[in-house]
Each structure stands twice: as structure tokens, then as C-alpha cells.
Enzyme design. Structure first.
Site, PDB file in Angstrom:
ATOM      1  N   GLY A  12       3.250   0.448 -48.537  1.00 28.92           N
ATOM      2  CA  GLY A  12       3.488  -0.300 -49.612  1.00 28.92           C
ATOM      3  C   GLY A  12       2.274  -0.969 -49.812  1.00 28.92           C
ATOM      4  CB  VAL A  65       7.932   4.452 -46.084  1.00 27.58           C
ATOM      5  CG1 VAL A  65       6.522   3.849 -45.891  1.00 27.58           C
ATOM      6  CG2 VAL A  65       9.049   4.457 -46.699  1.00 27.58           C
ATOM      7  CG  ASN A  91       5.025  -5.086 -47.969  1.00 29.40           C
ATOM      8  OD1 ASN A  91       5.453  -5.584 -47.777  1.00 29.40           O
ATOM      9  ND2 ASN A  91       4.659  -4.256 -48.961  1.00 29.40           N
ATOM     10  CB  SER A 143      14.468 -10.282 -47.910  1.00 27.82           C
ATOM     11  OG  SER A 143      14.839 -10.474 -49.247  1.00 27.82           O
ATOM     12  CE1 TYR A 157      14.755  -5.730 -50.909  1.00 29.50           C
ATOM     13  CE2 TYR A 157      16.289  -7.581 -51.372  1.00 29.50           C
ATOM     14  CZ  TYR A 157      14.708  -6.262 -50.852  1.00 29.50           C
ATOM     15  OH  TYR A 157      13.616  -7.504 -50.902  1.00 29.50           O
ATOM     16  CB  THR A 160      17.484  -2.419 -46.451  1.00 30.06           C
ATOM     17  OG1 THR A 160      17.205  -3.014 -47.197  1.00 30.06           O
ATOM     18  CG2 THR A 160      18.209  -1.016 -46.646  1.00 30.06           C
ATOM     19  CE  LYS A 161      13.368  -5.186 -47.835  1.00 27.83           C
ATOM     20  NZ  LYS A 161      12.240  -5.024 -47.305  1.00 27.83           N
ATOM     21  CB  ILE A 190       6.852 -12.446 -53.183  1.00 25.38           C
ATOM     22  CG1 ILE A 190       7.561 -13.410 -51.978  1.00 25.38           C
ATOM     23  CG2 ILE A 190       5.246 -13.209 -53.635  1.00 25.38           C
ATOM     24  CD1 ILE A 190       7.192 -14.918 -51.946  1.00 25.38           C
TER      25      ILE A 190
END
Ligand code: NAP
Length: 258
Positions: A12, A65, A91, A143, A157, A160-161, A190
Site C-alpha cells: 500500500g 496483498v 501497511n 490503528s 475494520y 482487523t486492527k 491521518i
């Protein structure tokens, strides 16, 4: 931070945080292989890095990926170009929003595939080369969302983090005999292309909730990744570094105005 001539692979790496990581490493003399699925974005990213660092040694290899064969191929391409792989920054990640009542099995599987399986495949493909490096390093982009905070729409999400950190703690022990460290950067909000898609109102309200009163830059995360990859961080493994402008600190909105 010392200059180094390490070979660095960034999944990424064509946009956002990955591009910020690549920029920082290139500026410090590393050879950088960017991985993504879009050739045009790879070309744009190389041009952007060379604009900042004209002498940068940077290449792009196309790969998804979620495909182990792609990851094997891009790792071999990095070795052909740069003679090895010393640092892997896993990433690549996606963060589509879906509240639980409407989240489908496909929504769930897609996020798990890219963010978790993608991390595993990138590491699996690079492992043989990291093992023969003088100082192999893996840096994960996790994250704050998941391990520490929550946000409606991001249950998959966040899973996963947080999962990346669980993976990391066992990987750190397995990697240690090979002299490889693995650590995770935990970004707050970010300012990237991906986050910009959330809309200006989201960005403004987020900035207002951060003690340092701004969203982070991709290079803020790049600097943290550079630290984990440095000689000075050689005795740190299985650890996390939150880079969020203080976002997780306030107990309430009052804490920001008191
Ligand atoms: P972004 O701007 O959308 O960039 C994502 C990058 O990943 C692109 O280069 C994209 O290129 C690549 N990518 C996506 N799916 C891929 C796949 N299947 N195979 C290979 N490459 C793939 O995202 P970002 O905001 O920089 O986020 C990057 C990472 O930081 C993610 O892991 C995200 O969870 C994490 N993060 C971001 C924030 C934030 O505020 N932005 C906060 C915390 C954590 P292609 O689409 O062309 O493949």
C-alpha cells in the site's frame, strides 16, 4: 536518525500513509519498493517521492496483498532490484464503513482478507529474505480504532486492527531467534486520500477532537516506522507506538475546553 541503505518493501505504498512511509525512508537513503494494485498510482507515487528526494532509489511492483503468489512475486522483484529485503512495512488496508445491521458476509470477508490475511501473506513472502538480513524488521500499520477506540461502521475494520496486534505478539517470539523484530504503529486520524473520502465535515470534527488540533500527516507515521526500523530500536519487539496527536486522551469533550 542515521542514514541507511536498507531495502524496504511497503505494501500500500502508492498512497496515503504508505506513501508517507516510503517518502521518509527514501529521504534517509533507503531503497524502497512500493506495492499496490494500480500501475498509474505507482508511477505517480515514484514521481512524488523523486520530487522530494531526486536521488531516491524507488521502484513499484504491482501486487494484491490478498494473493500469496503476488506477494511472493513482489518480494522476489525487490530482491532482484535491491539485493534483499531488510524492512517490511505491512501497511495496505481498507476501511469501508458498514454498521452491523447492514454489514454483509462479503463486507466482513473483504476487510478481513485485505487487512489481516494481506498482512500475513506479505510477511510470509518476505520472511526468507528478512531472515538473511543483518537486522530484519517488520513494521505493521495498525490503528487506534479497534485496539483502543471504536467508531460506528468499523466493527470489521477494528477487528482487523486489533487482530494485527495479537498476531504480532506471537510473531515477535517466533522471529526473535532470526534477529527479526516486529512492531506496530497505531495511527489516529491521518489525512490521506482514503480518509478524505469520509468528507470535510468528518475531517473538521475529528480535528476538533484532537488535543493537537490537527489530523496527522502520512509522514508522522513514516517517522515512527523509521524509528522501529532503526538500529536504535534493535531491542524493541512486539510493541506498539500510538501516533495520534493525543486523540485517545480526553475523558470527554470538556477535557478539551477546560
Ligand atoms: P489509502 O490512502 O486508501 O491507501 C491505501 C493503499 O493501500 C493504497 O496504496 C492502495 O493501493 C493499497 N491497497 C489497498 N488494497 C490493497 C490490496 N488488496 N493489495 C495491495 N495494495 C492495496 O489508505 P490510508 O489511509 O493510507 O491507510 C493505510 C493504512 O493505514 C491502512 O492499513 C489503514 O487501516 C491504516 N490507518 C489509516 C488511518 C487514517 O487515518 N488514514 C488511521 C489508522 C490506520 P491500490 O488500491 O491501488 O491497491
Amino acid at each position: 536518525m542515521q542514514r541507511h541503505n536498507k531495502s524496504v518493501l511497503v505494501t500500500g505504498g502508492t498512497k496515503g500513509i504508505g506513501l508517507g512511509i516510503a517518502n521518509v525512508f527514501a529521504r534517509h537513503g533507503a531503497k524502497v519498493m512500493l506495492i499496490g494494485r494500480t500501475l498509474a498510482d505507482g508511477d505517480k507515487a515514484i514521481a512524488a517521492i523523486k520530487q522530494q528526494t531526486p536521488e531516491a532509489m524507488v521502484e513499484f511492483a504491482m501486487g494484491d496483498v490478498t494473493q500469496l503468489t503476488d506477494m511472493d512475486r513482489v518480494a522476489q522483484t525487490a530482491v532482484q532490484h535491491f539485493g534483499g529485503i531488510d524492512v517490511l512495512c505491512t501497511n495496505a488496508g481498507i476501511f469501508p464503513s458498514a454498521k452491523l445491521e447492514v454489514m454483509t458476509e462479503t463486507d466482513w470477508n473483504t476487510v478481513i482478507d485485505v487487512n489481516l490475511k494481506g498482512m500475513f501473506f506479505a510477511i510470509k513472502a518476505c520472511m526468507p529474505y528478512l531472515k538473511v538480513s543483518d537486522a530484519g524488521r517488520v513494521v505493521l500499520t495498525s490503528s487506534i480504532t479497534g485496539p483502543i477506540t471504536g467508531f460506528p461502521g468499523w466493527a470489521h475494520y477494528g477487528t482487523t486492527k486489533a487482530g494485527m496486534l495479537g498476531f504480532m505478539r506471537t510473531a515477535a517470539i517466533e522471529f526473535a531467534p532470526h534477529g527479526i523484530t516486529i512492531n506496530a504503529v497505531m495511527p489516529g486520524n491521518i489525512l490521506t486520500e482514503g480518509l478524505q473520502n469520509m468528507g470535510q465535515q468528518y475531517l473538521d470534527r475529528m480535528a476538533a477532537s484532537i488535543p493537537l488540533r490537527r489530523l496527522g500527516s502520512p509522514e508522522d507515521i513514516g517517522n515512527a516506522a523509521l524509528f522501529f526500523a532503526s538500529e536504535q530500536a534493535g531491542y524493541i519487539t512486539g510493541q506498539t507506538l500510538i501516533v495520534d496527536g493525543g486523540q485517545i486522551l480526553p475523558e470527554s469533550l470538556d477535557a478539551l475546553t477546560a
